[in-house]
Every structure is written in C-alpha cells, then in structure tokens.
Write an enzyme that holds these catalytic residues in place. Sequence first.
Site, short mmCIF file in Angstrom:
data_model
loop_
_atom_site.label_atom_id
_atom_site.label_comp_id
_atom_site.label_asym_id
_atom_site.label_seq_id
_atom_site.Cartn_x
_atom_site.Cartn_y
_atom_site.Cartn_z
N THR A 15 31.92 46.47 40.83
CA THR A 15 31.58 45.05 40.96
C THR A 15 32.77 44.26 41.52
OG1 THR A 15 30.08 45.26 39.11
CG2 THR A 15 30.73 43.03 39.71
N LYS B 278 42.61 38.74 25.84
CA LYS B 278 43.05 37.71 26.79
C LYS B 278 44.08 36.76 26.17
CE LYS B 278 38.65 37.84 29.30
NZ LYS B 278 37.28 37.22 29.32
N GLY C 15 21.77 39.34 31.94
CA GLY C 15 22.91 40.12 32.40
C GLY C 15 24.25 39.53 32.00
#
Lengths: 431, 431
Positions: free
Chosen positions: B13, B204, B186
């Site tokens: 992707t 993160k 999704g």
Amino acid sequence: MDSFKVGIVGCGTVGGGVVKLLLENGELIRERIGRPVEIAFVADPQRERALALGVPKEKVFPDGIEALKADCDAVVELIGGTGIAKRVVEEALKKGRHVVTANKALLADYGEELFRLAKENGVSLKFEASVGGGIPVIKALREGLAGNRIEAIYGIINGTANFILTQMSQRGISFEEALKEAQELGYAEADPTLDVDGYDAAHKIAILATLAYCRFVKTEQVFVRGIREITPLDIEIAREEFGYGVKLLAITKLVNGEIEVRVHPTMIPENHILASVNGVFNACFVEGDFVGETLFYGKGAGREPTASAVVSDIVDLALGNTYAVPECLFKGENLRVREPEEFTSSFYLRFTALDRPGVLAKIASILGKHNISIKMALQKSIEFDGGVPVVMTTHPAPKKAISLAIKEIDALDVIVKPTFVCMIEELEERA
Amino acid sequence: MDSFKVGIVGCGTVGGGVVKLLLENGELIRERIGRPVEIAFVADPQRERALALGVPKEKVFPDGIEALKADCDAVVELIGGTGIAKRVVEEALKKGRHVVTANKALLADYGEELFRLAKENGVSLKFEASVGGGIPVIKALREGLAGNRIEAIYGIINGTANFILTQMSQRGISFEEALKEAQELGYAEADPTLDVDGYDAAHKIAILATLAYCRFVKTEQVFVRGIREITPLDIEIAREEFGYGVKLLAITKLVNGEIEVRVHPTMIPENHILASVNGVFNACFVEGDFVGETLFYGKGAGREPTASAVVSDIVDLALGNTYAVPECLFKGENLRVREPEEFTSSFYLRFTALDRPGVLAKIASILGKHNISIKMALQKSIEFDGGVPVVMTTHPAPKKAISLAIKEIDALDVIVKPTFVCMIEELEERA
C-alpha cells in the site's frame, strides 16, 4: 563542533525575544543539534535594550550596518519596514552571510531581488517567522509537503482580525466595539488598517502563494477585502440559518492551471476545523494532492512565538540546511494570477429593502437574468439599517455576474443600503 | 545536478503510493529542489505490483536484500514488521545509504540500535511517516520547534480509535457497533487490538517522546489503556453535563523534571481545538515554552498521505538535510519516565450503584478518606447495567489514591459493576 554565530539586528519585541530564547534555551539547542548557537552581536540604536537582556556590552552595537563588520555565520534582521532593513539584508547577503528575517513587507515587496541576491552569493534567506508567527508553516509547505501539488491554502493569518470576528461572533458585539477591545488589549494598533483591511494577510498569502506555486506573487496581485462591513446580524444569520462561520481568509488555489490569490471575509461550514480557530490564533489549512487536508495552528504573533520561528531558521542553518526557496522560482515560467472578475464562488447576499410587496421577486428576477441560481433565501421581519434584511445564498456563480447584478439591484428604489456581499467556501473534510 | 537515487523495498500500500507519487509528481519535485529524484529500484516478492505502476522491469527485484547491491543514495523501507524490515534497514545503513522508513514498530522496538548504527555509518535514518501519516509532525518537532522546551504533546494519533469515538459521540452508537462499521469501511482490522487497545498510539507517542525529551522511550514504558470500556452514556454525560469530549489521547509531558508517557481515553473541554478533530483524522497538539500552543492536523494513515511523508524525507535527503535525531539522544543522561501510580489528574468516575438511600454518601465518604476532592456529582435516574449511574468528577488527585478508593468502593455491596474511570485534561488555549 564550532559554534554557529548569529548577529541580531534589531532588539525590539521580536529581536529581544530571540535574544531571550537563545540565552534561556541555548543549552537545550546545543544538546539537540550537537553545536552551540552563539550570539555574535546585537545591534540596536537603543543599546540598553540588548544590555538589559544580559548581552555582554562588547557585543552590543548601535548601528546595524556597522555591526555587519563583525564575524558571524548568519544575520537576523528584525528591524521591520523596508528601509534600513533592506540595506542590512542586502549587505549581509553580499558579505556571504545567511540571513533570517521575519519581515513580510520586505519579502512581499522585494522578495524576488533579495532571493536572487542570496542565490548569487551562495547563501540562504530564511523567513519562517514572516507568516503565521510561531507556526512552522513555511517549513511545512517547503519541506514537509514537498512531494505534493498544492491544490489550495486557506489561511487565518491575521490574529487581530480573527480576534475581532471571534468577539463579534461569540458576544454579538459590533465591529467597532470589538476593535476597541482589541486595541485596549494591545492586539490592534491605533491605526488598524493593515490588519482589519486585509493588507497584512495579503503580504502573507503572497509569500505562501510564491512558495506553493513557484512564481513570485506580489501584494498588489492579491485581491483584498477587509472586515469592516461585517455586522453581528450577518454573523448571526450565517450561523443560525445557514450553519456558516465567518472568517477573514487568505486563500490561494489552483484553478484550471491558473492561480487565485485573495483575502476576504469568507463564510465556511461551522463544523469545519478552520471555524474552530478562535481569538488571536492563526491557522493554515493546506490541501495537497497526496497528503489531502492538513492544518497548521498556533499563535500568529507575539514576542515568544515569533522568536521560536526565527530560531528554527537559525537552527536549520546551523545544521547546514541552507535551502531557502524552490529552484523553479528563478525559471520564469509563471502560472497566471487570475483577476478578481474571473473568480467563481458561492455568495451570501444581504439586501436592505423597504418592506413592500414584490421586493423579493424583483431581486430574484435580476439575479435570474444574470444566470445566478439562488440556493436559499429568507426575509427577516426585523428592521435593520432603515429597511428589512433580505438574505440569499447562491450556487457557484461568476463574481462578475454578481457584481453586475448587485449594481442593478442596488439601483432599485426599494433598496435602501448597498448590499452586503460575502463569498462562501464550501470546505468539506473528506475522511 | 545529479539525480538522487532511491531504492524502494516493499511495494504494498505505502510503497506503491511512494512509487506513484515519485512518478506523478517527479517533475514538480525536480523543479522545486533543482534535482531529480530517481527510482533506482523497487524490491517486492510480488514483482507485478511494481510493474503495474510502470516501473521498468530491469529496476524491479524480488528480494530486498539482494536489491541493495544496486547503486542508490537512499533506501526506503516499506515492508513493515520487525523481521526482514530490520535486516534491510541494517544492511542499508552499513552500506552507507541513508534510510527512510514508516515503520513505527521497528523504531519503537529497535530505534536505539538503529539510530546508533546510522550515526556510526555517517548516514541518516528518517521516519516522518511513522507518526501522524501525512502530517509533518516529526519535522515540526525536530526542526520547526527546535528552539523550544517541549512542555507537552497531546496526540490523536490513531485514526481507527478516533473514527470509532466520533461515531459513538455523533450517533450515540455502542463501541461494538462503531467498531463493526470501521471494519466494514476498512478503517479497522479484523483483529482491532493494536488500534482500539492503544498499542499503535503507544508506539507513536514513544517516538514523539524520544524526540521531544532526548531519551529513548520504549513502548513498554508507555502507560496504555484502550477505548473498549467507553459507553455512549459516558460520552453523553461528559458532553451534556460537563462540556467534555472524549478522545483517545497519546500524551507526553514534562512534570517536575521527569516525563510522563501515556495513552488512554481522555476527557477534554469540547471547545478545545483537539475536540474538533473527528473521524479518521489525526492531530498533535504541542506546547512549547516559547511557541505556546500549536496543532498539526491531517490524515494519519492511508496510501497517499503516508507516501507524502515518506517523500518529504527523501526530498530532505536529496537537499542534503541529513540530520535525523537529536544529538543528545546518545548522551545517556535520561529524564526519568514516571510510573502510572505517580500520575496526578482530574478524573471522571461513573459508579453503577443500587438505587438505595445513602449510596452517594458512602461513595463520597470513601473518596474523602483518600483525600480526593469532588468537583461535580450527579445521579441519573435511569437504569444502566443493572444499577443507576452515579457520576463524579474530581479535582486533581493522585492516580494512586483514585485506584485505592475505587477498589474500596467497588467492594461495597451497593455497587453492582466495576467503576468506569477516565482521566480529564483541562486543556485551555491561552489566547
């Protein structure tokens, strides 16, 4: 590693802030970048301003041009204006020093020649603090979004105007009252023209458009309208009836391979994040073809935030990041800047009419004749400005057609005041 | 100027997005930086993925390690995970190539050794895409705010969790319903643990804390709570009764010379700009001592936004901006990371009690015994979870005291379900 030496010319609000930052956070910066940033000199006719901040007196000079004789790696111009500031920047660049400035007027008026001069001398001219105060939006646009075609920038980049509009919106007070408060709080100058009439924002959007579209945009190419004509009634109707907030937006966007650069009061959906930017805060909403929608938000003015931006440029230079403006600026193939009469937009129109039968029909028929399609219409049964407010929003229409129609409508004997016109941007975040 | 050659390892992707961006906007990038960025090779076991994007077949390799034999200036690792990805990054660094990665798990687990390896080999390891997708927040923190002591970062850095909370808040649906929708759209994986239980955000915030505080923070040092326990009732009460929005916040802040690093559902004033960050959008609210409050907002995931961030790193390298992490990271003088039991916060507490006289008094007396001061209290006359909800907010109190008090309260025979506890951050923009 050797220290990076900066000479600071101008020790007023921002210059003093930079000195303060370098003294207070100097150790932190040295730890982060592995190299100390050293104040080589501070120049200001009022030497005591630098001395009071603790700069040793042998480093304090009264004259900015004289001071340039001292050794340094970069010169920070914080005088403001386009007189002596321009000379200092030119001299420094010619001497092969990098230059950092917060001077948007200087860049907007003389950017092209100054960037050429920097390029010829193999040095960098940096200007993070010129737009958006402490918000690193120049860096974001130039580096962080470097892979993107910039489709549009919508900026709230004048804190004074945003403070005034926020007060009008939250408390229903008039422009004059809000301006007076802003002046009392030190957010607006005694002569507020630069801020409330949009010229300050025009300087800034010219700089952003220059970076985004690789062509020098001058302030006089920016379409500018200020916020003086906005009434609390318009703000209330926009919100209550149509769900819009009113902001002074500085906009630049790509339209069919050409660009628009403009500053004007704008209605935007009130659930859009830009509508949440209140008070003296600034924000730039940037749309890129790959990144999608982004927003950069913070304090657009003030001693400390502006010093933060100036120091980010100094740190970049100390790290050897000396790239300043897109190479293509010097190529000379320019995207055309569209004329105001070529703009297409949705509009909010408030007519002030006599309360007589047939008024709505007359207005609507003139709009129809100019092929302007009405989206919503309402007539308020209140008296305002010697008439009743008749408000309409339109589907997208050429600004030229709107101007012609308004001229015709305002000439009707049932219309008692010039019509208030405001552009609408149907901003929508695509999740 | 010579082209800057990048080898891309992993063409899924994000890798595919990077290839697409470099092909579509390559000319634009060349114009901006005065130098072409050239794809040296693309490596992916499924070679057809690269071929379908138009990469010439002589540049497409099946094996990432083998491909490193080809000449290039930088390697872009977009495989993900910590297996082969780690080997590719190590090999590339050892060969003296700069590396760009979007791999937050790799950095959170092996950041320290990989950054050391980069330093030893005199190259840069860049990672803009690892946090906040397309938002250039790493650059902002590392460079744009380089002069500031970072006082706090409040991040909405998991789009899946934010989408779910937004749906629950706007439509009053349950966590399970919102998760199901996110999966159908999704936005959430079949196994949503990483996102909804806070681990992705923990990776993160560990990276952001590392940059902000010059010490390697590992994921296991982050206090983590997810969003599964939040009910639409809590969201409604928080908003209607107390004016709070509920967000999964990743937080790091300086507290008395130590740092806190945590991820948990947090109530924040609903008029704060962070509360306007909805759907899959991400944002980081950063407080610096000079810049004040700033916000960086955009799409935190997805092919195109992530590609935008990866390419910004590539462009930086092409321009010679090869600084990657603060020098002081290698100094070893670490700020201590505080333990969860040391946190102090305001709290929202929802007890589920039998509808009997004296319940409120019993709860209040236990809180009082632990020196916890109640700010607001309300009892809803509705049935929920087999009891009635009794809700209180507290003034700032030690988390430890809250834990002890809740344990005692939950043991009361009038309490029928474990108490729901949520921290409150009284964020306030100072204009």
